[in-house]
Design a protein around this motif. Structure first.
Motif, PDB file in Angstrom:
ATOM      1  N   ALA A 298      14.740 -44.867  79.795  1.00 53.78           N
ATOM      2  CA  ALA A 298      13.511 -45.663  79.913  1.00 53.78           C
ATOM      3  C   ALA A 298      13.463 -46.506  81.037  1.00 53.78           C
ATOM      4  O   ALA A 298      12.296 -46.552  81.918  1.00 53.78           O
ATOM      5  N   ASP A 299      14.575 -47.408  81.164  1.00 53.26           N
ATOM      6  CA  ASP A 299      14.721 -48.724  82.171  1.00 53.26           C
ATOM      7  C   ASP A 299      14.534 -47.924  83.591  1.00 53.26           C
ATOM      8  O   ASP A 299      13.998 -48.248  84.372  1.00 53.26           O
ATOM      9  N   TYR A 300      15.443 -46.902  83.673  1.00 54.97           N
ATOM     10  CA  TYR A 300      15.695 -45.811  84.823  1.00 54.97           C
ATOM     11  C   TYR A 300      14.415 -45.561  85.554  1.00 54.97           C
ATOM     12  O   TYR A 300      13.927 -46.028  86.758  1.00 54.97           O
ATOM     13  N   TRP A 301      13.301 -44.816  84.698  1.00 47.17           N
ATOM     14  CA  TRP A 301      12.118 -44.171  85.092  1.00 47.17           C
ATOM     15  C   TRP A 301      11.182 -45.524  85.355  1.00 47.17           C
ATOM     16  O   TRP A 301      10.160 -45.550  86.257  1.00 47.17           O
ATOM     17  N   GLU A 302      10.985 -46.576  84.533  1.00 47.35           N
ATOM     18  CA  GLU A 302      10.185 -47.591  84.659  1.00 47.35           C
ATOM     19  C   GLU A 302      10.244 -48.413  85.798  1.00 47.35           C
ATOM     20  O   GLU A 302       9.364 -48.934  86.351  1.00 47.35           O
ATOM     21  N   GLN A 303      11.577 -48.411  86.483  1.00 41.87           N
ATOM     22  CA  GLN A 303      11.624 -48.949  87.792  1.00 41.87           C
ATOM     23  C   GLN A 303      10.834 -48.309  88.725  1.00 41.87           C
ATOM     24  O   GLN A 303      10.470 -49.168  89.615  1.00 41.87           O
ATOM     25  N   VAL A 304      10.410 -47.286  88.963  1.00 38.95           N
ATOM     26  CA  VAL A 304       9.642 -46.508  89.863  1.00 38.95           C
ATOM     27  C   VAL A 304       8.266 -47.139  89.733  1.00 38.95           C
ATOM     28  O   VAL A 304       7.726 -47.473  90.847  1.00 38.95           O
ATOM     29  N   ILE A 305       7.671 -47.529  88.567  1.00 38.45           N
ATOM     30  CA  ILE A 305       6.496 -48.168  88.541  1.00 38.45           C
ATOM     31  C   ILE A 305       6.543 -49.627  88.994  1.00 38.45           C
ATOM     32  O   ILE A 305       5.509 -50.063  89.623  1.00 38.45           O
ATOM     33  N   ILE A 306       7.645 -50.265  88.520  1.00 34.47           N
ATOM     34  CA  ILE A 306       7.885 -51.622  88.897  1.00 34.47           C
ATOM     35  C   ILE A 306       7.792 -51.862  90.541  1.00 34.47           C
ATOM     36  O   ILE A 306       7.224 -52.649  90.945  1.00 34.47           O
ATOM     37  N   MET A 307       8.494 -50.857  91.166  1.00 32.39           N
ATOM     38  CA  MET A 307       8.568 -50.926  92.525  1.00 32.39           C
ATOM     39  C   MET A 307       7.175 -50.439  93.074  1.00 32.39           C
ATOM     40  O   MET A 307       7.068 -51.262  94.116  1.00 32.39           O
ATOM     41  N   ASN A 308       6.474 -49.839  92.384  1.00 26.10           N
ATOM     42  CA  ASN A 308       5.110 -49.316  93.371  1.00 26.10           C
ATOM     43  C   ASN A 308       4.029 -50.670  93.043  1.00 26.10           C
ATOM     44  O   ASN A 308       3.625 -50.895  93.810  1.00 26.10           O
ATOM     45  N   ASP A 309       4.434 -51.215  91.771  1.00 23.36           N
ATOM     46  CA  ASP A 309       3.366 -52.475  91.576  1.00 23.36           C
ATOM     47  C   ASP A 309       3.783 -53.465  92.779  1.00 23.36           C
ATOM     48  O   ASP A 309       2.963 -54.431  93.256  1.00 23.36           O
ATOM     49  N   HIS A 310       5.111 -53.551  92.918  1.00 24.82           N
ATOM     50  CA  HIS A 310       5.631 -54.758  94.075  1.00 24.82           C
ATOM     51  C   HIS A 310       4.934 -54.375  95.184  1.00 24.82           C
ATOM     52  O   HIS A 310       4.705 -55.219  96.130  1.00 24.82           O
ATOM     53  N   GLN A 311       5.023 -52.978  95.692  1.00 26.13           N
ATOM     54  CA  GLN A 311       4.599 -52.547  96.958  1.00 26.13           C
ATOM     55  C   GLN A 311       2.882 -53.065  97.057  1.00 26.13           C
ATOM     56  O   GLN A 311       2.866 -53.399  98.219  1.00 26.13           O
ATOM     57  N   LYS A 312       2.450 -52.699  96.221  1.00 25.44           N
ATOM     58  CA  LYS A 312       0.769 -53.020  96.336  1.00 25.44           C
ATOM     59  C   LYS A 312       0.771 -54.558  96.393  1.00 25.44           C
ATOM     60  O   LYS A 312       0.051 -54.953  97.361  1.00 25.44           O
ATOM     61  N   ASN A 313       1.308 -55.213  95.711  1.00 22.91           N
ATOM     62  CA  ASN A 313       1.250 -56.817  95.794  1.00 22.91           C
ATOM     63  C   ASN A 313       1.812 -57.356  96.882  1.00 22.91           C
ATOM     64  O   ASN A 313       1.120 -58.335  97.549  1.00 22.91           O
ATOM     65  N   ARG A 314       2.753 -56.907  97.389  1.00 18.24           N
ATOM     66  CA  ARG A 314       3.339 -57.472  98.724  1.00 18.24           C
ATOM     67  C   ARG A 314       2.468 -57.158 100.003  1.00 18.24           C
ATOM     68  O   ARG A 314       2.680 -58.040 100.843  1.00 18.24           O
ATOM     69  N   PHE A 315       1.753 -56.079  99.866  1.00 18.19           N
ATOM     70  CA  PHE A 315       0.986 -55.898 100.990  1.00 18.19           C
ATOM     71  C   PHE A 315      -0.397 -56.754 100.999  1.00 18.19           C
ATOM     72  O   PHE A 315      -0.443 -57.193 102.101  1.00 18.19           O
ATOM     73  N   ALA A 316      -0.607 -57.074  99.914  1.00 17.08           N
ATOM     74  CA  ALA A 316      -1.955 -58.054  99.747  1.00 17.08           C
ATOM     75  C   ALA A 316      -1.167 -59.494 100.214  1.00 17.08           C
ATOM     76  O   ALA A 316      -1.721 -60.384 100.997  1.00 17.08           O
ATOM     77  N   ARG A 317       0.028 -59.758  99.477  1.00 16.47           N
ATOM     78  CA  ARG A 317       0.455 -61.277 100.329  1.00 16.47           C
ATOM     79  C   ARG A 317       0.691 -61.483 101.737  1.00 16.47           C
ATOM     80  O   ARG A 317       0.564 -62.135 102.221  1.00 16.47           O
TER      81      ARG A 317
END
Ligand code: NAD
Ligand code: UGA
Length: 463
Positions: A298-317
């Motif tokens: 579960a943790d392995y695959w969840e990281q794909v989403i966490i990375m994606n949220d980070h990418q969107k967020n860091r673009f705005a920042r």
């Protein structure tokens, strides 16, 4: 006896195009697509075929050819179910927003409603095909409902997940990499599989039609999406490292993609993946793994989403920090709102989340997207419930003309890779902007050197 009558429940981004292509390739089969949404069906039946509700290159032409001959769109769900020998279920399976598994598990209420309706209405034997993306072992639940609430007729359940991507749906359907059909291993199951194979064999070479057991087929769909999304998150993770080290993510992607074991596709760094399925399907996979006690999986695959949220967020920042740590009252123009080019679909588009972050910083946002309406943009933002609809209304405007949208802007952010953005008169856009004129290219779409030559302060992803 071969199939001559098909019904599809759900006239959405999958049901509409998929059935249009089946009807187009199988003139001997009557295909009826039904939906509860009257407005959607009315648009599928609009005499002006350009008004159909799903924008996909090449789709309106196919619909125009088959509609009224062997392709029909209707709200008469019961009638269409009873008439058909084969029923595709292609309804939405969103992430649950309530109860156990909230925010993770697939909400199967629409699937269950379909199963109950089929059971209630069917007076002859039916083959029921799961076209929607479903958690592994859903066929068991559907079979249970059908067998326990039906009229004594026989039901066979098949899993036939769809692999089309939006924007290339027609191409993908006409020449799929493979068609996957899962079914029962007993004789009746094998006969049902054969009937669906025969439908696809009208245009798909037999070696590309793969048959498996039900559970492999259901799980393969979630796995395919997880692997695809993982590639995007992997290259996006590297893009951040590129920005710190002077490496260029386009060069890295090219270099690794030429290794035939890795391959060149799905390595485009971006502002983050969107779309109705990647996130929901991975969350679903994570939930299934957790429910079997497989925490590491579960943790392995969840990281794909966490990375994606980070990418969107860091673009705005990055936009905020580059604009001298404040965007309050500044006009920022978004080119693109759809989650990718060549579609009018905005579900889970990165643009929504980047806009939401910038609105929290009190930016004024102007949006131009060639296929997305102002109403859709408002509704996407309101759905987040971050602020009142009136506040969203004041802070974001939608424009019909890209040059007007960019006029007097402090910065432009490219959120979707629409081809037309490349051919704009960028000098004209530069002249009409406030200076310094910033461009944040979330798709690495434009030629960085040319943009800098004009005078833009240009930043792509991963360089
Ligand atoms: P969608 O929301 O565009 O369409 C679903 C339609 O089903 C809606 O029009 C809705 O009104 C209708 N519906 C729901 N319940 C109904 C009922 N009981 N009776 C009649 N109509 C009903 O969804 P979509 O994008 O077409 O996706 C459908 C499924 O296909 C999902 O499971 C999704 O994961 C999967 N899928 C989607 C894509 C894609 O690119 N969008 C690709 C592959 C698979
Ligand atoms: C995806 C899969 O590609 C389909 O095979 C699958 O059937 C479908 O999900 C589904 O199940 O719904 P789709 O979401 O329509 O299709 O579009 P993709 O082309 O996969 O793009 C998804 C997102 O990833 C987009 O936001 C796109 O811009 C982004 N992306 C894709 C990247 O950022 N980089 C890439 O290299 C590729």
């Amino acid at each position: 006896m071969s199939i001559t009558s098909i019904c599809c429940i759900g006239a959405g981004y999958v049901g509409g195009p998929t059935m249009a292509v089946i009807a187009h390739k199988c003139p001997h089969i009557k295909v009826t697509v039904v939906d509860l949404n009257e407005e959607r069906i009315a648009r599928w039946n609009d005499p002006n075929v350009e008004n159909i509700p799903v924008y996909e290159p090449g789709l309106s032409e196919i619909v125009a050819q088959a509609r009224g001959k062997n392709l029909f769109f209707s709200t008469q769900v019961d009638e269409a179910i009873d008439e058909a020998q084969m029923i595709f279920i292609s309804v939405n399976t969103p992430t649950k927003t309530y109860g156990a598994g909230k925010g993770m598990a697939a909400d199967l209420k629409y699937i269950e409603l379909c199963a109950r309706q089929i059971a209630r209405v069917a007076t002859t034997d039916k083959i029921v095909v799961e076209k929607s993306t479903l958690p592994v072992r859903t066929a068991e639940a559907i079979k249970n409902i059908l067998d326990n609430t039906g009229n004594g007729v026989q039901f066979q359940i098949l899993s036939n997940p769809e692999f089309l991507a939006e924007g290339t749906a027609v191409e993908d359907l006409l020449a799929p990499d493979r068609v996957l059909i899962g079914g029962g291993t007993d004789e009746a199951g094998q006969i049902a599989i054969k009937k669906l194979v025969e439908v696809y064999a009208n245009w798909v070479p037999s070696h590309q039609i793969l048959t498996t057991n039900l559970w492999s087929s259901e799980l393969s769909k979630l796995t395919a999406n997880a692997f695809l999304a993982q590639r995007v998150s992997s290259i996006n993770a590297i893009s951040e490292l590129c920005e710190k080290t002077g490496a260029n993510v386009n060069e890295v992607a090219k270099a690794i993609g030429m290794d035939s074991r890795i391959g060149p596709k799905f390595l485009k760094a971006s502002v983050g993946f969107g779309g109705s399925c990647f996130q929901k399907d991975i969350l679903n996979l994570v939930y299934i793994a957790k429910s079997f006690g497989l925490q590491e999986v579960a943790d392995y695959w969840e990281q794909v989403i966490i990375m994606n949220d980070h990418q969107k967020n860091r673009f705005a920042r990055k936009i905020v920090s580059t604009l001298y740590n404040t965007v309050s009252g500044k006009k920022i123009t978004f080119l693109g709102w759809a989650f990718k080019k060549d579609t009018n679909d905005t579900r889970e588009s990165a643009a929504i989340y980047v806009a939401d972050d910038l609105l929290n910083e009190q930016a004024q946002i102007a949006v131009y997207d060639p296929k997305v309406s102002a109403r859709q943009i408002q509704s996407d933002l309101n759905y987040l419930e971050t602020r009142l609809p009136e506040e969203n209304d004041k802070a974001i405007e939608s424009c019909n003309d890209p040059y007007e949208a960019c006029k007097n802007a402090h910065a432009i952010a490219i959120l979707t890779e629409w081809d037309e953005f490349k051919s704009y008169d960028w000098q004209r856009i530069y002249d009409a902007m406030l200076k310094p004129a910033f461009v944040f290219d979330g798709r690495n779409l434009l030629d960085a050197d040319k943009m800098k030559e004009i005078g833009f302060l240009y930043q792509g992803i991963g360089s």
